[in-house]
Design an enzyme around this catalytic site. Sequence first.
Site, PDB file in Angstrom:
ATOM      1  CG  ASP A   1      -0.359  -0.516   2.556  1.00  0.00           C
ATOM      2  OD1 ASP A   1       0.926  -0.186   2.546  1.00  0.00           O
ATOM      3  OD2 ASP A   1      -0.982  -0.653   2.856  1.00  0.00           O
TER       4      ASP A   1
ATOM      5  CG  ASN B   1      -9.339   0.105  11.884  1.00  0.00           C
ATOM      6  OD1 ASN B   1      -8.628  -1.012  11.217  1.00  0.00           O
ATOM      7  ND2 ASN B   1      -9.849   1.016  11.263  1.00  0.00           N
TER       8      ASN B   1
ATOM      9  CG  HIS C   1      -5.819  -1.610   8.793  1.00  0.00           C
ATOM     10  ND1 HIS C   1      -6.487   0.165   8.682  1.00  0.00           N
ATOM     11  CD2 HIS C   1      -5.120  -1.559   8.758  1.00  0.00           C
ATOM     12  CE1 HIS C   1      -4.904   0.545   9.372  1.00  0.00           C
ATOM     13  NE2 HIS C   1      -4.108  -0.349   9.306  1.00  0.00           N
TER      14      HIS C   1
ATOM     15  CD  GLU D   1      -8.628   2.043   7.214  1.00  0.00           C
ATOM     16  OE1 GLU D   1      -9.253   1.312   7.930  1.00  0.00           O
ATOM     17  OE2 GLU D   1      -7.850   3.410   7.530  1.00  0.00           O
TER      18      GLU D   1
HETATM   19  C1  F6R Z   1       1.109  -1.413   6.382  1.00  0.00           C
HETATM   20  C2  F6R Z   1      -0.277  -1.688   6.328  1.00  0.00           C
HETATM   21  C3  F6R Z   1      -0.889  -1.234   7.899  1.00  0.00           C
HETATM   22  C4  F6R Z   1      -0.199  -2.162   8.814  1.00  0.00           C
HETATM   23  C5  F6R Z   1      -1.824  -2.131   9.988  1.00  0.00           C
HETATM   24  C6  F6R Z   1      -0.443  -2.166  11.821  1.00  0.00           C
HETATM   25  O1  F6R Z   1       2.023  -1.071   5.147  1.00  0.00           O
HETATM   26  O2  F6R Z   1      -0.476  -2.363   5.108  1.00  0.00           O
HETATM   27  O3  F6R Z   1      -1.795  -2.158   7.593  1.00  0.00           O
HETATM   28  O4  F6R Z   1       0.490  -3.566   8.937  1.00  0.00           O
HETATM   29  O5  F6R Z   1      -1.833  -0.360  10.075  1.00  0.00           O
HETATM   30  O6  F6R Z   1       0.528  -1.718  11.799  1.00  0.00           O
HETATM   31  P1  F6R Z   1       1.214  -0.742  12.954  1.00  0.00           P
HETATM   32  O7  F6R Z   1       2.318  -2.712  12.192  1.00  0.00           O
HETATM   33  O8  F6R Z   1       1.860  -0.180  12.757  1.00  0.00           O
HETATM   34  O9  F6R Z   1       1.080  -1.632  14.346  1.00  0.00           O
END
Ligand code: F6R
Length: 246
Positions: free
Chosen positions: A67, A136, A138, A143
Site C-alpha cells: 500500500d 480497527n 484493517h 478499512e
Molecule cells: C502498512 C499496512 C497496515 C499495517 C497495520 C498495522 O503497510 O498495510 O495495514 O500493517 O496498520 O500497523 P502497525 O504495524 O504499525 O501496527
Amino acid sequence: MRIKINESQELFDQAAAKVIADCIRKKPAATIGLATGHTPKGMYEALVQLYQDNQVDFSMVKVLNLDEYLGVDLNNPGTCMSYLTERFYKHVNLSKSNIHFFNSEADDYEEECRRYDRHIEMVGGIDLLILGIGYNGHLGFNEPGTKFDTTVHVEKLTDITRTANTWSFGEKDKVPTHGITLGMKNIMHAGKLMLMVNGKKKAGILHEAIYGEVTEALPASVVQLHNDLVLVVDADAAAEIDNIGK
Ligand code: F6R
C-alpha cells in the site's frame, strides 16, 4: 492456519524473516508483497541480517509494496516506499527493476490501480504476502466495510488509522487522508499469507479476526478463509488465542 508464537521480539522478528527466506529458497524468483508499520520493523532487520550472512539471495526476487499514501512525494520519509527503501531495499541485492511500487502522485489514480492489478497478473500473482493488522482490523489500507471482492483501489483512511500512523509523518494533520492499496481480492489470491501481530493492544482484535465472524466489517477476518496462512505473533498478542501449532 499455522500459528507461530514467539516469546521475545527477537524471536518474533526472526520467525517472520524465516518465513520469507524459506519462500525464496523454495522459489528464488518468488513475488513477495510487503507491508510497513511498526510490526515488521525488526523483521526487515532480521532479513537484512540473513542476507548479510549469505542465507538468502534476493537477486531474482520480485517485491511489490502492499500500500501507499496518496498525494505525497514518494521521497517523503513517511511513505511506505521510503520505509521499505530505508529498512530493506537498499540493503539487499534486489534488482531495481524487480521493485514494484505505487505512484503516490499519479495524475489518474484509477489508471494507477489498474496498472498495479496488471502488474500482479503479469508476474503470475503474489507468492507470499506480508500483512499486519490495524487496531480497527484493517489489512493493508482496506478499512472496515471494504468489500471482499475489491482489487487495487483508493481508500479514505479512517481517523483510527491516521492517528496510529502519526509516527510516520510527525503530526496527525500531515498523515494523508487517502491511501492506495491491494484490495481484499488481491490479498486472498496470494499463494500464502503471513500475518504478523505483536503487542498486548492487538490481542483483542486478533482474537476477533481469527475466531470471530468473517465479515467485511472486520477486514482481517477474511484470513480465516485462506488455505495457506501463517500467523506470526508474540506472546502478548497471543494472550487471547489458543496455543496451537506453537
Ligand atoms: C502498512 C499496512 C497496515 C499495517 C497495520 C498495522 O503497510 O498495510 O495495514 O500493517 O496498520 O500497523 P502497525 O504495524 O504499525 O501496527
